[in-house]
Design a protein around this motif. Sequence first.
Motif, PDB file in Angstrom:
ATOM      1  N   ASN A 433     -18.683  -6.914  25.814  1.00  0.00           N
ATOM      2  CA  ASN A 433     -17.478  -6.813  25.001  1.00  0.00           C
ATOM      3  C   ASN A 433     -17.721  -5.795  23.900  1.00  0.00           C
ATOM      4  N   HIS A 434     -17.103  -4.569  24.087  1.00  0.00           N
ATOM      5  CA  HIS A 434     -17.308  -3.533  23.073  1.00  0.00           C
ATOM      6  C   HIS A 434     -16.859  -3.991  21.683  1.00  0.00           C
ATOM      7  N   ALA A 435     -15.807  -4.815  21.641  1.00  0.00           N
ATOM      8  CA  ALA A 435     -15.309  -5.266  20.336  1.00  0.00           C
ATOM      9  C   ALA A 435     -16.370  -6.088  19.608  1.00  0.00           C
ATOM     10  N   ASP A 440     -20.670   1.055  17.028  1.00  0.00           N
ATOM     11  CA  ASP A 440     -21.789   1.992  17.128  1.00  0.00           C
ATOM     12  C   ASP A 440     -22.064   2.351  18.591  1.00  0.00           C
ATOM     13  N   CYS A 441     -21.212   3.254  19.157  1.00  0.00           N
ATOM     14  CA  CYS A 441     -21.362   3.657  20.571  1.00  0.00           C
ATOM     15  C   CYS A 441     -22.689   4.362  20.818  1.00  0.00           C
ATOM     16  N   GLN A 457     -19.513   9.303  16.889  1.00  0.00           N
ATOM     17  CA  GLN A 457     -19.340   8.186  17.795  1.00  0.00           C
ATOM     18  C   GLN A 457     -18.459   8.588  18.984  1.00  0.00           C
ATOM     19  N   CYS A 458     -18.766   7.999  20.149  1.00  0.00           N
ATOM     20  CA  CYS A 458     -18.015   8.304  21.374  1.00  0.00           C
ATOM     21  C   CYS A 458     -16.524   7.983  21.205  1.00  0.00           C
ATOM     22  N   SER A 459     -16.226   6.939  20.406  1.00  0.00           N
ATOM     23  CA  SER A 459     -14.850   6.481  20.260  1.00  0.00           C
ATOM     24  C   SER A 459     -13.950   7.511  19.600  1.00  0.00           C
ATOM     25  N   SER A 463     -12.315   6.403  25.306  1.00  0.00           N
ATOM     26  CA  SER A 463     -11.940   4.989  25.223  1.00  0.00           C
ATOM     27  C   SER A 463     -13.077   4.159  25.814  1.00  0.00           C
ATOM     28  N   SER A 464     -12.983   2.843  25.693  1.00  0.00           N
ATOM     29  CA  SER A 464     -14.047   1.975  26.213  1.00  0.00           C
ATOM     30  C   SER A 464     -13.871   1.672  27.698  1.00  0.00           C
ATOM     31  N   THR A 465     -12.804   2.215  28.325  1.00  0.00           N
ATOM     32  CA  THR A 465     -12.557   1.949  29.756  1.00  0.00           C
ATOM     33  C   THR A 465     -13.116   3.047  30.659  1.00  0.00           C
ATOM     34  N   ALA A 466     -13.078   4.331  30.175  1.00  0.00           N
ATOM     35  CA  ALA A 466     -13.559   5.453  31.008  1.00  0.00           C
ATOM     36  C   ALA A 466     -13.865   6.640  30.119  1.00  0.00           C
ATOM     37  N   TRP A 467     -14.746   7.562  30.654  1.00  0.00           N
ATOM     38  CA  TRP A 467     -15.091   8.755  29.868  1.00  0.00           C
ATOM     39  C   TRP A 467     -13.931   9.744  29.835  1.00  0.00           C
ATOM     40  N   LYS A 468     -13.185   9.814  30.903  1.00  0.00           N
ATOM     41  CA  LYS A 468     -12.083  10.787  30.969  1.00  0.00           C
ATOM     42  C   LYS A 468     -10.787  10.039  31.225  1.00  0.00           C
ATOM     43  N   PRO A 469      -9.663  10.607  30.730  1.00  0.00           N
ATOM     44  CA  PRO A 469      -9.559  11.840  29.915  1.00  0.00           C
ATOM     45  C   PRO A 469     -10.033  11.580  28.485  1.00  0.00           C
TER      46      PRO A 469
END
Length: 735
Positions: A433-435, A440-441, A457-459, A463-469
Amino acid sequence: MRSKLIFFLLVLLLTVVLGLMGAVGLAAAGPLHAGDPFFPFQDLAEQGVAALTRNDYDYAVYRMDLLERRIHDLDYVAGSQAEMKALDSLRWEMEQSVNGLTYLSEEQLAPLRERLVKDLQALTAALAKLNVAPRQAPEQFQALQGYLAELLARASDFSQPVSALVFDPSVAGFSPQPGAAVSSAAGSAAGQVDPKQVRFPSGSQGAMHAFFPLEGAHAGLDCAACHANGRYAGTPVACTGCHSTDAPENHYPGECSLCHKPTKWSQADFNHQAFDTSKCQECHTKDKPANHFEGECSQCHSTSAWKPANFNHVGAGQDCAACHTKDKPANHYAGQCSACHSSTAWLPVHFNHAAVKAADCASCHTKDKPANHFAGQCSACHSTSAWKPATFSHSNAANDCAACHTNDKPANHFAGQCSACHSTSTWKGANFNHANAGPDCASCHNKDKPAKHYAGQCSACHSSTAWKPASFNHAAASATDCAACHTKDKPANHYAGQCSACHNTSAWRPASFNHAAANATDCAACHTKDRPANHYAGQCSACHSTSAWKGANFNHANAGTDCAACHNKDKPANHYAGQCSACHNTSAWKPASFNHAVAGATDCQSCHARPANHYAGQCSQCHNTNSWAGASFNHANAADCASCHTKDKPANHYTGQCSQCHTTSAWKPASFTHTFPMTHGGANGNCATCHPGGGSDFTCFNCHNKTELDKKHAEKGIQNYAARCMDCHPTGRKP
């Protein structure tokens, strides 16, 4: 009938309450004097308040207050028949005030003993004003004076214990004699006889020595043994007055009569109740065996014999370890014995975890844990009744899963808490659970970044579901530091500030520099190179606008108050060194006018030299800022007259400040305030007779024989009198 009874009881209760309130108020105010018709009611109320005062210190203070009331009563009744009643009440309060002091500690006693000395001195002066009682009851009056003199001598000697103040005053009560005449002739004759050498009338109580019975060993004494040189008044009536040298070394310092009888020294019996039996150690410390209980003897022993002794644990408090530490076996529980044992016997024993608030299980049971056991408190799994059954409660163990489960993680596992993915019931069915794992990605995904990727940070983009888009959101990334990413995109010699000062986040062009948005108040940071030679060194905004260089206008208000920064070169030789604005305005040099207030010119001396031997203070003490003439000295601020007027004093003049005698308007007339008669002893206003040093210090021994005075004051028990002559002789006369 019942209602009448209730009504009667209520009225009775109200009457009692009002009566008690009235009595307390009467005792507190003390408006009546001894001899007044209703004084006995006030006296009864005062004694009642004293009896109900439980605190020892408050009791002693209240008794001292009553003594001072009775002393003031003497001034009120002097010359009247009420003197007898006033003296009777006074004698009682003297004894009670002294008894009240014996209950106090040394720290509490010191200020009250000093107060007692002052009260007794005031009483000595008050007795001298009476003329009825000395005639109607001469024996009692002389005995009271003797008791007062002895008590004052003992109270003034602070090396003596307070117990030395408690002795039999041997003063009978003062009973007014109706119709007793007061002879003025007797008074004048009394002044011609030394009262200390007057014997008691034959057959009187004084002659029969009723005030100090001559019993036992005292019966065989000759009068001269106690009354040397035919002097009777002031003879000590306390044992220690005669027998202080008879006491053995380290003897009890109190009155002999507490233990001994007048028949003989032996067969002494100490009366503990008459003294303070709560301080056993003052006498019996030497009687204790080694390693004995440190508390008071009365905790275990009675005053009749050492044995049998019975220790009272209730009275000794709850600190068992103070006595029983030596009784503990090795590695025993370190707390109080009462946690397990009773005060009657060591066994049986039962440890009560709740009673001792034993929340720190590990302090006792660490040795009971198996290897690699849970490091927290035993209560997280076990009860206080038995080790088994035990059940681990994650809720009691807090949220630090890693404290126990670090060794359960596979290699390269997520370093955070287990609860981010797992539940407390089983490891399986884990879901990240990212939440819960926080924002801190980078702690997990740094290895997933391409070379020279955005370091944040990646965010910020993903998003926390996929790298793209992916889309960079300057606002979401709080990316106000443009230079952190775009420094490499700047042309040579570009503006060093943030890109956002000119550009937006959608495209580099069009760009427009916004001085306000960039908070660009430091013009010189960019435009120093644009200045002509010898240009104003301040900020461009003092003269120019942000729209164009031309149309410039110097604004003194914006440039600050430092005129000298620009105009020092414009000053003539020896000009005023301060700011131009003290005299000039910003429109023209002339006309100019110096404004002392604006320049803050309180230091006149920095500009204005004075004539020879002139007053050394500030010019403003006498002059105003308009002209030198019309000067007037203001003495109000000048308290040190001598700093200017020492040269004006005649020879042998008073060395103090002029203001002691003179006014600031003229030297004459002068008035010197001197409470002591200046004609005393033939001085006739010659200050040096009493003040040979010329100051306020005085001496009486230029006229009076010091050796003779030392002897007289010693006979009266007056100590250290030389520096306190004015206390008893404020007018130069005998008290």
